[in-house]
Motif scaffolding. Structure first.
Motif, short mmCIF file in Angstrom:
data_model
loop_
_atom_site.label_atom_id
_atom_site.label_comp_id
_atom_site.label_asym_id
_atom_site.label_seq_id
_atom_site.Cartn_x
_atom_site.Cartn_y
_atom_site.Cartn_z
N ALA A 299 -14.57 10.71 10.81
CA ALA A 299 -15.39 9.51 11.02
C ALA A 299 -14.53 8.31 11.39
CB ALA A 299 -16.21 9.22 9.77
N GLY A 300 -13.29 8.31 10.94
CA GLY A 300 -12.41 7.17 11.20
C GLY A 300 -11.84 7.16 12.61
N ALA A 301 -11.85 8.28 13.29
CA ALA A 301 -11.31 8.33 14.65
C ALA A 301 -12.27 7.59 15.58
CB ALA A 301 -11.14 9.79 15.08
N GLU A 302 -11.69 6.78 16.46
CA GLU A 302 -12.53 5.96 17.30
C GLU A 302 -12.73 6.53 18.70
OE1 GLU A 302 -11.01 1.99 17.10
OE2 GLU A 302 -11.13 1.96 14.94
N ALA B 128 -12.39 14.75 19.27
CA ALA B 128 -12.37 16.14 19.75
C ALA B 128 -11.12 16.86 19.26
CB ALA B 128 -12.45 16.19 21.27
N ALA B 129 -9.99 16.18 19.30
CA ALA B 129 -8.73 16.79 18.85
C ALA B 129 -8.78 17.07 17.35
CB ALA B 129 -7.55 15.88 19.18
N LYS B 130 -9.30 16.11 16.59
CA LYS B 130 -9.41 16.32 15.14
C LYS B 130 -10.41 17.44 14.82
CE LYS B 130 -7.85 11.93 13.38
NZ LYS B 130 -8.01 10.89 12.43
N GLN B 131 -11.48 17.50 15.57
CA GLN B 131 -12.49 18.54 15.34
C GLN B 131 -11.89 19.92 15.65
OE1 GLN B 131 -16.01 18.21 17.77
NE2 GLN B 131 -17.24 19.30 16.26
N ALA B 132 -11.13 20.04 16.72
CA ALA B 132 -10.50 21.31 17.07
C ALA B 132 -9.48 21.72 16.01
CB ALA B 132 -9.83 21.21 18.44
N THR C 296 -14.76 17.20 2.67
CA THR C 296 -15.07 15.78 2.47
C THR C 296 -13.96 14.91 3.07
OG1 THR C 296 -16.27 16.31 0.45
CG2 THR C 296 -15.57 14.02 0.73
N GLU C 297 -12.71 15.28 2.79
CA GLU C 297 -11.58 14.52 3.34
C GLU C 297 -11.54 14.60 4.86
OE1 GLU C 297 -8.13 16.10 1.39
OE2 GLU C 297 -8.76 15.35 -0.57
N ALA C 298 -11.83 15.78 5.40
CA ALA C 298 -11.82 15.95 6.86
C ALA C 298 -12.91 15.12 7.51
CB ALA C 298 -11.99 17.42 7.20
N MET C 299 -14.07 15.05 6.87
CA MET C 299 -15.16 14.25 7.43
C MET C 299 -14.81 12.76 7.44
SD MET C 299 -17.54 15.95 8.63
CE MET C 299 -17.56 17.69 8.81
N ARG C 300 -14.14 12.32 6.40
CA ARG C 300 -13.71 10.91 6.37
C ARG C 300 -12.73 10.64 7.51
NH1 ARG C 300 -12.75 11.06 0.14
NH2 ARG C 300 -14.86 10.68 -0.57
#
Length: 134
Positions: free
Chosen positions: A69-72, A78-82, A62-66
């Motif tokens: 979602a905040g990355a613009e 992509a970096a956060k997803q990796a 849940t925290e990771a999704m928030r």
């Protein structure tokens, strides 16, 4: 060959001490019960830890999704997803290893109870045989 003579010479083994046999059987059942209790406690510990891991994973997801979602910028996403994939994989491997160690420990303890009783039972059998023969 005289069958009657053979039967007359045949000796039945001495009757073992029935009280000792009953006591040994009682100890066998107690050891089995103790091993089952250890195994059950281990299974409960694994289930509790598994539930804790699941709850922790949901909170982290849940925290990771928030944060995701905040990355613009697409590069940031992509970096956060990796990074999230890497961290998730590492935690999953660590959690599986922890669960496997809990199961191994529980199984070892239960088997230890049974092995101890088996060794004792063999000594009891030796004692009963020596007593019957002597």
């Amino acid at each position: 060959m005289d069958m009657m003579k053979m039967l007359a010479e045949f000796r039945m083994p001495a009757m073992p001490d029935m009280e000792a046999l009953a006591a040994a059987q009682r100890r066998n059942l107690e050891a089995l019960s103790a091993a089952n209790r250890v195994a059950l406690e281990g299974a409960q510990a694994v289930a509790r830890r598994h539930m804790e891991i699941l709850q922790q994973s949901v909170t982290e997801m849940t925290e990771a999704m928030r944060a995701f979602a905040g990355a613009e910028a697409p590069q940031d996403k992509a970096a956060k997803q990796a990074e999230m994939a890497k961290v998730t994989y590492e935690k999953a491997v660590a959690n599986l290893q922890e669960i496997a160690e809990l199961i191994q420990k529980s199984n070892s303890e239960a088997l230890g109870v049974l092995n101890k009783r088996f060794t004792e039972a063999m000594e009891e059998v030796k004692g009963l045989m020596a007593k019957a023969g002597g």
